[in-house]
Design a protein around this motif. Sequence first.
Motif, PDB file in Angstrom:
ATOM      1  N   ALA A   1     -12.430  -0.628  -3.080  1.00  0.00           N
ATOM      2  CA  ALA A   1     -10.806  -0.967  -3.223  1.00  0.00           C
ATOM      3  C   ALA A   1     -10.332  -2.343  -2.904  1.00  0.00           C
ATOM      4  O   ALA A   1      -9.540  -2.950  -3.405  1.00  0.00           O
ATOM      5  CB  ALA A   1     -10.268  -0.018  -2.600  1.00  0.00           C
ATOM      6  N   ASP A   2     -11.056  -2.788  -1.684  1.00  0.00           N
ATOM      7  CA  ASP A   2     -10.535  -3.913  -1.034  1.00  0.00           C
ATOM      8  C   ASP A   2     -10.835  -5.331  -2.310  1.00  0.00           C
ATOM      9  O   ASP A   2     -10.035  -6.169  -2.357  1.00  0.00           O
ATOM     10  CB  ASP A   2     -11.193  -4.255   0.111  1.00  0.00           C
TER      11      ASP A   2
ATOM     12  N   PHE B   1      -6.983   3.327  -1.756  1.00  0.00           N
ATOM     13  CA  PHE B   1      -7.176   2.133  -1.120  1.00  0.00           C
ATOM     14  C   PHE B   1      -8.348   2.228  -0.133  1.00  0.00           C
ATOM     15  O   PHE B   1      -8.741   1.440   0.430  1.00  0.00           O
ATOM     16  CB  PHE B   1      -6.152   1.264  -0.596  1.00  0.00           C
TER      17      PHE B   1
ATOM     18  N   VAL C   1      -8.565  -5.024  -4.985  1.00  0.00           N
ATOM     19  CA  VAL C   1      -7.152  -5.611  -4.940  1.00  0.00           C
ATOM     20  C   VAL C   1      -7.321  -7.092  -4.839  1.00  0.00           C
ATOM     21  O   VAL C   1      -6.487  -7.943  -5.357  1.00  0.00           O
ATOM     22  CB  VAL C   1      -6.949  -5.149  -3.655  1.00  0.00           C
TER      23      VAL C   1
ATOM     24  N   VAL D   1       0.134  -0.800  -4.774  1.00  0.00           N
ATOM     25  CA  VAL D   1      -1.013   0.094  -4.930  1.00  0.00           C
ATOM     26  C   VAL D   1      -0.874   1.422  -4.503  1.00  0.00           C
ATOM     27  O   VAL D   1      -0.115   1.757  -3.468  1.00  0.00           O
ATOM     28  CB  VAL D   1      -2.117  -0.536  -3.911  1.00  0.00           C
TER      29      VAL D   1
ATOM     30  N   LEU E   1       0.840  -1.171  -0.087  1.00  0.00           N
ATOM     31  CA  LEU E   1      -0.148   0.113  -0.097  1.00  0.00           C
ATOM     32  C   LEU E   1       0.881   1.284   0.034  1.00  0.00           C
ATOM     33  O   LEU E   1       1.915   1.450   0.810  1.00  0.00           O
ATOM     34  CB  LEU E   1      -0.978   0.038   1.360  1.00  0.00           C
TER      35      LEU E   1
END
Length: 229
Positions: A126-127, A121, A130, A103, A71
Amino acid sequence: MNAPRKPGPKVKVKTARGRSVGQAKWLLRQLNDPYVAAAKSEGWRSRAAYKLIELDDKYKLLKPGMRIVDLGAAPGGWTQVAVKRVKSLDKGPGAGGGFVLGVDINPVDPIPGATLLLQDFLADGADQKVIDALGGKADFVFSDMAAPATGHRQTDHIRIMALCEVALDFAIRVLNPGGGFLAKVLRGGTENELLATMKRDFRTVRHVKPPASRADSAESYVIATGFRG
């Protein structure tokens, strides 16, 4: 990927050419930092790469075949290290080897062996983006993020701890059971509350300061492993 050697004779910097005293001090530190010199010679995008190298050498966090999320990946030093350590092939999920996903809300120059996702994120969904990019949940989530320094110690502490907290919340949503989380924190008191929170979700939690973290810096790192799911 050994630790850099101690520096030789110090380089001196003058405050000429429009530099302030503060700018001259920063440049002096950079020019005399063995980790900065080593990063340039070894092709790492930042001296911060050595922090992850030292932590992984000591705690054996990364293994070939892992799926990694970095991240706030820019400029990419930690992503580079992860690619080497998990033997990422950059052929997509399920292709064999590890898989590293960097990310960042800002564009990052391509990194061989890594997939880069231009994404906030903190945004809704966004989760899942990913997880889709990884082809499943992650084995480890990194966060070496730091908010721009204000010079006010308490404000800077609160900002970095807030970043760590939201990164932890994100990690909990995308990690496989047994997975791990590594993030930057600042000394200042509230990190103890964060560690207590982590202990509810992870079997092992450590608070460490790698040698590459400057001695005069208040930064350290939390390592949480054995995600309970």
